[in-house]
Design an enzyme around this catalytic site. Structure first.
Site, PDB file in Angstrom:
ATOM      1  N   TYR A  57       0.849  -1.203   0.000  1.00  0.00           N
ATOM      2  CA  TYR A  57       0.000   0.000   0.000  1.00  0.00           C
ATOM      3  C   TYR A  57       0.878   1.243   0.000  1.00  0.00           C
ATOM      4  O   TYR A  57       1.764   1.370   0.839  1.00  0.00           O
ATOM      5  CB  TYR A  57      -0.889   0.026   1.250  1.00  0.00           C
ATOM      6  CG  TYR A  57      -2.345  -0.084   0.884  1.00  0.00           C
ATOM      7  CD1 TYR A  57      -2.972   0.966   0.207  1.00  0.00           C
ATOM      8  CD2 TYR A  57      -3.080  -1.220   1.177  1.00  0.00           C
ATOM      9  CE1 TYR A  57      -4.304   0.868  -0.160  1.00  0.00           C
ATOM     10  CE2 TYR A  57      -4.404  -1.319   0.814  1.00  0.00           C
ATOM     11  CZ  TYR A  57      -5.020  -0.277   0.144  1.00  0.00           C
ATOM     12  OH  TYR A  57      -6.326  -0.383  -0.232  1.00  0.00           O
ATOM     13  N   GLU A  59      -0.389   4.810  -0.496  1.00  0.00           N
ATOM     14  CA  GLU A  59      -1.194   6.030  -0.666  1.00  0.00           C
ATOM     15  C   GLU A  59      -0.321   7.262  -0.454  1.00  0.00           C
ATOM     16  O   GLU A  59       0.443   7.341   0.506  1.00  0.00           O
ATOM     17  CB  GLU A  59      -2.353   6.042   0.324  1.00  0.00           C
ATOM     18  CG  GLU A  59      -3.472   5.103  -0.107  1.00  0.00           C
ATOM     19  CD  GLU A  59      -4.542   4.948   0.959  1.00  0.00           C
ATOM     20  OE1 GLU A  59      -4.181   4.921   2.149  1.00  0.00           O
ATOM     21  OE2 GLU A  59      -5.718   4.841   0.594  1.00  0.00           O
ATOM     22  N   ASP A 203      -6.144  13.296 -25.425  1.00  0.00           N
ATOM     23  CA  ASP A 203      -6.196  11.929 -24.898  1.00  0.00           C
ATOM     24  C   ASP A 203      -5.635  11.024 -25.993  1.00  0.00           C
ATOM     25  O   ASP A 203      -6.334  10.655 -26.926  1.00  0.00           O
ATOM     26  CB  ASP A 203      -7.643  11.572 -24.559  1.00  0.00           C
ATOM     27  CG  ASP A 203      -7.817  10.096 -24.214  1.00  0.00           C
ATOM     28  OD1 ASP A 203      -6.817   9.353 -24.180  1.00  0.00           O
ATOM     29  OD2 ASP A 203      -8.974   9.692 -23.980  1.00  0.00           O
ATOM     30  N   THR A 230      -3.253   5.790 -22.078  1.00  0.00           N
ATOM     31  CA  THR A 230      -3.170   4.500 -21.407  1.00  0.00           C
ATOM     32  C   THR A 230      -1.747   3.991 -21.596  1.00  0.00           C
ATOM     33  O   THR A 230      -1.027   4.430 -22.498  1.00  0.00           O
ATOM     34  CB  THR A 230      -4.139   3.464 -22.004  1.00  0.00           C
ATOM     35  OG1 THR A 230      -3.787   3.249 -23.371  1.00  0.00           O
ATOM     36  CG2 THR A 230      -5.585   3.927 -21.908  1.00  0.00           C
ATOM     37  N   LYS A 233      -1.798   0.073 -24.479  1.00  0.00           N
ATOM     38  CA  LYS A 233      -2.167  -0.087 -25.892  1.00  0.00           C
ATOM     39  C   LYS A 233      -0.878  -0.087 -26.726  1.00  0.00           C
ATOM     40  O   LYS A 233      -0.084  -1.011 -26.600  1.00  0.00           O
ATOM     41  CB  LYS A 233      -3.193   0.970 -26.277  1.00  0.00           C
ATOM     42  CG  LYS A 233      -4.502   0.793 -25.497  1.00  0.00           C
ATOM     43  CD  LYS A 233      -5.577   1.805 -25.842  1.00  0.00           C
ATOM     44  CE  LYS A 233      -6.811   1.619 -24.963  1.00  0.00           C
ATOM     45  NZ  LYS A 233      -7.839   2.641 -25.211  1.00  0.00           N
ATOM     46  N   ARG A 239      -1.769  -2.546 -17.885  1.00  0.00           N
ATOM     47  CA  ARG A 239      -3.010  -1.779 -17.952  1.00  0.00           C
ATOM     48  C   ARG A 239      -2.881  -0.629 -16.975  1.00  0.00           C
ATOM     49  O   ARG A 239      -2.538  -0.828 -15.800  1.00  0.00           O
ATOM     50  CB  ARG A 239      -4.214  -2.649 -17.592  1.00  0.00           C
ATOM     51  CG  ARG A 239      -4.314  -3.907 -18.409  1.00  0.00           C
ATOM     52  CD  ARG A 239      -5.688  -4.512 -18.343  1.00  0.00           C
ATOM     53  NE  ARG A 239      -6.556  -3.841 -19.271  1.00  0.00           N
ATOM     54  CZ  ARG A 239      -6.654  -4.171 -20.567  1.00  0.00           C
ATOM     55  NH1 ARG A 239      -5.982  -5.169 -21.063  1.00  0.00           N
ATOM     56  NH2 ARG A 239      -7.451  -3.481 -21.358  1.00  0.00           N
TER      57      ARG A 239
HETATM   58  C1  PLP Z   1      -8.872   3.067 -24.324  1.00  0.00           C
HETATM   59  C2  PLP Z   1      -9.189   4.504 -24.190  1.00  0.00           C
HETATM   60  C3  PLP Z   1      -9.489   5.069 -22.932  1.00  0.00           C
HETATM   61  C4  PLP Z   1      -9.815   4.271 -21.674  1.00  0.00           C
HETATM   62  O1  PLP Z   1      -8.987   3.332 -21.253  1.00  0.00           O
HETATM   63  P1  PLP Z   1      -9.444   2.156 -20.242  1.00  0.00           P
HETATM   64  O2  PLP Z   1      -8.128   1.697 -19.719  1.00  0.00           O
HETATM   65  O3  PLP Z   1     -10.173   1.155 -21.072  1.00  0.00           O
HETATM   66  O4  PLP Z   1     -10.305   2.732 -19.187  1.00  0.00           O
HETATM   67  C5  PLP Z   1      -9.658   6.452 -22.852  1.00  0.00           C
HETATM   68  N1  PLP Z   1      -9.562   7.217 -23.959  1.00  0.00           N
HETATM   69  C6  PLP Z   1      -9.322   6.703 -25.190  1.00  0.00           C
HETATM   70  C7  PLP Z   1      -9.244   7.630 -26.366  1.00  0.00           C
HETATM   71  C8  PLP Z   1      -9.137   5.340 -25.346  1.00  0.00           C
HETATM   72  O5  PLP Z   1      -8.922   4.850 -26.568  1.00  0.00           O
END
Ligand code: PLP
Length: 420
Positions: A57, A59, A203, A230, A233, A239
């Protein structure tokens, strides 16, 4: 989990879960992953996710924690933040978001007040759920207004964007998408936002790895206030989510992630992210990212040569969307199911202003990050395009599908899955 003794122990203590794990590994090996948001994590990432850091933990932030015993967690989080800042040329990094959705929520909640206006892309044109889908909590909490793509070219309609910004005076302009196959000049967004007095957020969840490798433009270079991505990807990490921002917003972003939105960070994930940022700075990752783009161009060209109609007629990044209704007279759900039967994993996808509902949309989304991580190149993209089109034109014929499934297995047998 590759250690044979660990696997034997799991098989003995919980055989149901062990068999499911074996099944999933076999599925990943024999099939081909073409969903553009998916990838194979670096082997080092799998090791760290299953490490002792999962027990801790932590925090708070390095040097300011609520619990003792933080020598090594402070070390990995500091390394993760420093490496992320260097990789993306950012002033500040927060590596604690548990995934992409809480990452975006933390930005909205940290920089805005409930009810504020956020200008983001229409969801059927490529925006993400977290960009204010009516079914999402953020969609209820903030006033999302929309821009779209130009129906003639499929590119973002910047005149439309400016018009909506003038009319609605947003506090934040959001760009970055889940199904938009083009790159764009971030300065165009920045100008519109500046004129409206709005903050800017990109994003780049899908293309974070391609930006890290400098094969796509970096919004921070254009002066964006915040960039989110993220880490699982195109980056091939655990993750998780990463927020990068200007120093001026560092305090508000950090407080918004913790204690605003989350409790304890997942330190196994932070350790794996730290290693990912190091691997993504290496020349071999630059080569990987270049190959992802070259493969996407090759796959798009090979599909187009076989009469597939692509949204925006092609791609500048790692993904493409086939209009399956216009190309093959099949909705995206039927196309996805047929491809599943031949071992190709894809996802049904709404196309701009789709007349059909999300569970039976008109398109199919494909991407190259995972296939490229297995070492596939442009020759393999030809074969993949051929299997896709022959499947979608076979009318569900079982004999034809069995033959096509064999071709997929022949292809994947030559390219081992990293880390498995
Ligand atoms: C995949 C994605 C997210 C969210 O990611 P999670 O890990 O699935 O919550 C946010 N914004 C965009 C543009 C994405 O492609």
């Amino acid at each position: 989990m590759s250690d044979a003794a660990e696997r034997t122990r799991l098989a003995q203590s919980d055989n149901d879960i062990y068999l499911a794990l074996k099944g999933e590994e076999a599925r990943q090996r024999a099939g081909l992953e073409l969903i553009p948001s998916e990838n194979y994590a670096f082997p080092e990432v799998l090791t760290l996710l299953g490490s002792a850091f999962t027990n801790k933990y932590s925090e708070g932030y390095p040097g300011r924690r609520y619990y003792g015993g933080q020598d090594y967690t402070d070390r990995i989080e500091t390394l993760a933040r420093d490496r992320a800042r260097a990789l993306f040329r950012a002033e500040h990094a927060n590596v604690q978001p548990l995934s992409g959705s809480p990452m975006n929520q933390a930005v909205y909640l940290g920089l805005l007040e409930p009810g504020d206006t956020i200008l983001a892309m229409d969801l059927s044109h490529g925006g993400h759920l977290t960009h204010g889908a009516p079914v999402s909590h953020m969609g209820r909490l903030f006033n999302f207004v929309r821009y779209k793509t130009d129906p003639a070219t499929g590119a973002i309609d910047f005149d439309g964007l400016r018009k909506v910004a003038r009319e609605t005076k947003p506090k934040l302009v959001v760009c970055g998408y889940s199904s938009y196959p083009r790159d764009y000049d971030y300065a165009d967004f920045k100008r519109v936002a500046d004129e409206a007095g709005a903050l800017t957020m990109a994003d780049v969840s899908h293309i974070g790895g391609l930006i890290a490798a400098n094969v796509m433009r970096n919004p921070l270079d254009a002066g964006f206030d915040v960039m989110t991505t993220t880490t699982h990807k195109s980056l091939r990490g655990p993750r998780g989510g990463l927020i990068l921002c200007k120093e001026a917003f560092a305090k508000r972003i950090d407080a918004s992630v913790f204690p605003g939105l989350q409790g304890g960070p997942h330190m196994n994930q932070v350790a794996a992210a730290a290693t990912t940022f190091r691997l993504a700075a290496m020349p071999s990752f630059h080569d990987y990212a270049k190959a992802v783009l070259a493969n996407a161009k090759a796959l798009a060209a090979a599909l187009t040569a076989r009469q597939a109609r692509l949204v925006t007629s092609g791609t500048d990044n790692h993904l493409m969307v086939i209009d399956t209704v216009a190309s093959f007279g099949l909705d995206g759900a039927k196309a996805q199911e047929a491809l599943d039967r031949v071992g190709l994993t894809t996802n049904k996808q709404v196309i701009p202003d789709d007349p059909n509902p999300p569970m039976r949309p008109s398109g199919l989304r494909l991407g190259t990050p995972a296939a490229t991580a297995r070492g596939m190149g442009v020759n393999e993209m030809e074969e993949i395009a051929a299997i896709i089109v022959e499947t979608l034109t076979s009318g569900g014929d079982a004999v034809a599908e069995a033959r096509l499934a064999n071709r997929t297995r022949t292809l994947t047998a030559r390219f081992p899955v990293p880390g498995l």
